[in-house]
Scaffold this motif. Structure first.
Motif, short mmCIF file in Angstrom:
data_model
loop_
_atom_site.label_atom_id
_atom_site.label_comp_id
_atom_site.label_asym_id
_atom_site.label_seq_id
_atom_site.Cartn_x
_atom_site.Cartn_y
_atom_site.Cartn_z
N ARG A 74 0.84 -1.21 0.00
CA ARG A 74 0.00 0.00 0.00
C ARG A 74 0.87 1.25 0.00
O ARG A 74 0.54 2.24 -0.67
N ASN A 79 -2.63 -0.61 -3.85
CA ASN A 79 -3.61 -0.61 -2.77
C ASN A 79 -4.94 -1.17 -3.26
O ASN A 79 -5.67 -0.52 -4.02
N TYR A 82 -8.21 0.93 -1.97
CA TYR A 82 -8.21 2.37 -2.28
C TYR A 82 -9.61 2.97 -2.25
O TYR A 82 -9.81 4.11 -1.81
#
Length: 330
Positions: A74, A79, A82
């Protein structure tokens, strides 16, 4: 952006890219997040700085737990969470904690503490793949550590049957709650997989796929169609191409002739190592127990009157006795 990220992972089996839950969490999350990852599969825990996998190496960074590795992804802008809202992020933390507290202990018990599964499946699987001499003691060590881990905080008077019943009850409650939360959705928070999906899949997949002789958890899981479909969906969409590549590489490296040569070579090597190991062990035992005694006799120049040494009295006695015998004969 990150440079080359390389992860060491336990090897795969049962149509999974790895047989280890923590490794699966990392490998699946990397797929979800689109993280370019070089995967080195190994069955030698001595190659890990902490004696277990996964291990991520990226430049000078070395990380050794699945949670820290996913956090690192991340940080490098890979990620899978997100688009989660603040509430969904909080829910993720709560459910991940639930899976680790309620489901994971039962899985560990199933593989490493249940006597039938351990003796007939888990120990032989690891003993076959671990290098010599680790295959002789690593499975037993993991089994003892696992028993200590799952029994932590448990009344010492509880029998294995009571412990097993307690662990499986909590695992069933966890599976039931996960099934309710998933519902008829493809993933836990909609159409895209996240950290929670990676963690849940990693735990469910080993239950679903491992051919254990006594697999009560598998039977429980089969009662939740949406959870088994969830596992199949992730396997098909994200992992199947990689698994097929592994199978092709394994097949190309395992022709009948090369298999026979490799097996013969491995058998000869293991035999020689075992003989050497046994010889050294017996020698050390004999020395320690006094079966073998080593005498050190120090000799010096006759001119060195200051040298201190212990004369070889047995030789002196032998020469004196010989001289007496000769005199008697005369």
């Amino acid at each position: 952006m990150a440079g080359v990220m390389e992860v060491q992972s336990w090897s795969g089996d049962w149509n999974l890219p790895s047989i280890d839950i923590s490794c699966l969490e990392v490998l699946v999350y990397a797929k979800f997040a689109g993280c370019p990852l070089k995967v080195n599969r190994s069955n030698n825990p001595w190659k890990s700085p902490v004696g277990k996998f996964p291990v991520l190496v990226s430049g000078e960074d070395v990380l050794t737990t699945s949670s820290k590795i996913m956090d690192y992804f991340r940080e490098k802008n890979f990620n899978a969470d997100y688009y989660l809202t603040a509430k969904q992020g909080a829910d993720t933390l709560a459910f991940v904690s639930l899976v680790h507290r309620k489901l994971n202990p039962a899985i560990l018990y199933t593989f490493w503490v249940d006597n039938s599964n351990y003796t007939k499946f888990t120990r032989p699987w690891y003993a076959k793949r671990l290098p010599f001499p680790l295959n002789y003691f690593v499975p037993g060590k993991i089994s003892r550590q696992t028993r200590q881990q799952v029994c932590e905080g448990v009344d010492s008077e509880e029998t294995d049957d009571l412990l097993e019943s307690k662990l499986y009850k909590e695992a069933q409650e966890c599976l039931n709650l996960l099934s309710i939360v998933l519902g008829d959705k493809e993933f836990f928070f909609g159409d895209s997989p996240t950290t929670l999906d990676a963690v849940v899949f990693a735990h469910l997949a080993v239950i679903w796929k491992a051919p254990l002789p006594n697999n009560k958890l598998h039977n429980y899981l089969q009662g939740y169609d949406n959870l088994t479909m969830f596992c199949g969906r992730i396997l098909q969409r994200y992992l199947q191409p990689e698994i097929e590549d592994q199978e092709q590489q394994r097949s190309s490296q395992s022709s009948p002739s090369s298999q026979a040569d490799s097996a013969d070579s491995s058998e000869r090597r293991n035999t020689l190592l075992a003989i050497g190991f046994a010889f050294i062990s017996m020698t050390v035992y004999a020395l320690v127990s006094g079966l073998i005694q080593v005498e050190i006799t120090t000799t010096g120049d006759s001119d060195d009157t200051d040298a201190e040494f212990t004369p070889d009295m047995s030789a002196f006695s032998f020469r004196e006795e010989k001289q007496n015998n000769e005199n008697s004969a005369r």
